[in-house]
Design a protein around this motif. Structure first.
Motif, PDB file in Angstrom:
ATOM      1  N   UNK A 222      21.641  12.179  46.460  1.00 50.45           N
ATOM      2  CA  UNK A 222      20.971  13.226  47.233  1.00 50.45           C
ATOM      3  C   UNK A 222      21.820  13.678  48.408  1.00 50.45           C
ATOM      4  N   UNK A 223      22.456  12.737  49.070  1.00 48.89           N
ATOM      5  CA  UNK A 223      23.285  13.047  50.239  1.00 48.89           C
ATOM      6  C   UNK A 223      24.674  13.468  49.781  1.00 48.89           C
ATOM      7  N   UNK A 224      25.184  14.541  50.376  1.00 48.48           N
ATOM      8  CA  UNK A 224      26.539  15.011  50.100  1.00 48.48           C
ATOM      9  C   UNK A 224      27.455  14.489  51.206  1.00 48.48           C
ATOM     10  N   UNK A 225      28.734  14.311  50.885  1.00 47.65           N
ATOM     11  CA  UNK A 225      29.689  13.830  51.887  1.00 47.65           C
ATOM     12  C   UNK A 225      29.933  14.926  52.919  1.00 47.65           C
ATOM     13  N   UNK A 226      30.408  14.505  54.077  1.00 47.18           N
ATOM     14  CA  UNK A 226      30.631  15.449  55.169  1.00 47.18           C
ATOM     15  C   UNK A 226      31.826  16.343  54.882  1.00 47.18           C
TER      16      UNK A 226
ATOM     17  N   UNK B   5      26.669  11.643  64.398  1.00 48.38           N
ATOM     18  CA  UNK B   5      25.658  11.431  63.361  1.00 48.38           C
ATOM     19  C   UNK B   5      26.259  10.997  62.025  1.00 48.38           C
ATOM     20  N   UNK B   6      27.541  10.720  61.987  1.00 43.15           N
ATOM     21  CA  UNK B   6      28.202  10.314  60.751  1.00 43.15           C
ATOM     22  C   UNK B   6      27.909   8.847  60.457  1.00 43.15           C
ATOM     23  N   UNK B   7      27.552   8.573  59.198  1.00 46.77           N
ATOM     24  CA  UNK B   7      27.306   7.212  58.740  1.00 46.77           C
ATOM     25  C   UNK B   7      28.279   6.939  57.605  1.00 46.77           C
ATOM     26  N   UNK B   8      28.938   5.795  57.662  1.00 43.43           N
ATOM     27  CA  UNK B   8      29.893   5.448  56.608  1.00 43.43           C
ATOM     28  C   UNK B   8      29.278   4.381  55.712  1.00 43.43           C
ATOM     29  N   UNK B   9      29.262   4.681  54.410  1.00 41.18           N
ATOM     30  CA  UNK B   9      28.715   3.733  53.443  1.00 41.18           C
ATOM     31  C   UNK B   9      29.573   3.767  52.186  1.00 41.18           C
ATOM     32  N   UNK B  10      30.004   2.621  51.748  1.00 40.77           N
ATOM     33  CA  UNK B  10      30.811   2.460  50.529  1.00 40.77           C
ATOM     34  C   UNK B  10      32.076   3.317  50.572  1.00 40.77           C
ATOM     35  N   UNK B  11      32.701   3.410  51.734  1.00 44.10           N
ATOM     36  CA  UNK B  11      33.959   4.137  51.878  1.00 44.10           C
ATOM     37  C   UNK B  11      33.813   5.638  51.991  1.00 44.10           C
ATOM     38  N   UNK B  12      32.618   6.177  51.915  1.00 42.30           N
ATOM     39  CA  UNK B  12      32.389   7.614  52.055  1.00 42.30           C
ATOM     40  C   UNK B  12      31.583   7.866  53.324  1.00 42.30           C
ATOM     41  N   UNK B  13      31.756   9.053  53.901  1.00 38.72           N
ATOM     42  CA  UNK B  13      31.059   9.403  55.136  1.00 38.72           C
ATOM     43  C   UNK B  13      29.950  10.403  54.821  1.00 38.72           C
ATOM     44  N   UNK B  14      28.767  10.143  55.394  1.00 38.78           N
ATOM     45  CA  UNK B  14      27.594  10.976  55.177  1.00 38.78           C
ATOM     46  C   UNK B  14      26.990  11.357  56.515  1.00 38.78           C
ATOM     47  N   UNK B  15      26.239  12.467  56.525  1.00 36.43           N
ATOM     48  CA  UNK B  15      25.517  12.890  57.723  1.00 36.43           C
ATOM     49  C   UNK B  15      24.174  12.175  57.762  1.00 36.43           C
ATOM     50  N   UNK B  16      23.854  11.599  58.909  1.00 35.31           N
ATOM     51  CA  UNK B  16      22.604  10.874  59.085  1.00 35.31           C
ATOM     52  C   UNK B  16      21.412  11.832  59.144  1.00 35.31           C
ATOM     53  N   UNK B  17      21.631  13.073  59.574  1.00 35.53           N
ATOM     54  CA  UNK B  17      20.543  14.011  59.809  1.00 35.53           C
ATOM     55  C   UNK B  17      20.286  15.002  58.690  1.00 35.53           C
ATOM     56  N   UNK B  18      21.286  15.295  57.869  1.00 34.93           N
ATOM     57  CA  UNK B  18      21.136  16.381  56.905  1.00 34.93           C
ATOM     58  C   UNK B  18      21.698  15.979  55.556  1.00 34.93           C
TER      59      UNK B  18
END
Length: 89
Positions: free
Chosen positions: A20-24, A33-46
């Motif tokens: 559901x979440x796309x990378x930044x 607001x950047x969250x890093x999970x499993x080597x990829x960066x995602x936006x915490x808010x969107x």
């Protein structure tokens, strides 16, 4: 009671890699607001950060502020004097 709290925490936890979440995008670099999970960066808010930048500026960005353009308006001094004299009466 402890089991209920554990279940609530698991439900509240976000799984960023579920699709559901796309990378930044590059413009997001430096945002808080950047969250890093499993080597990829995602936006915490969107969910889709590239859509927020499509129109020019992301309103969730903490690292960039929009530029506010101030335009000077020229005022006719004769009209200003007339307005000022009307308010004194």
């Amino acid at each position: 009671m402890k089991n209920l709290e554990d279940n609530m925490q698991k439900m509240a936890a976000v799984n960023y890699s579920d699709g559901r979440h796309k990378t930044i995008v590059d413009k997001c670099e430096g945002c808080e607001r950047i969250v890093e999970e499993a080597g990829a960066k995602y936006c915490h808010s969107y969910l889709n950060p590239s859509a927020k930048w499509k129109l020019g500026f992301c309103n969730f960005a903490t690292h960039a502020k929009p530029e506010i353009k101030v335009a000077k308006i020229r005022i006719n001094p004769l009209k200003a004097a007339k307005r000022a004299s009307k308010s004194k009466k």
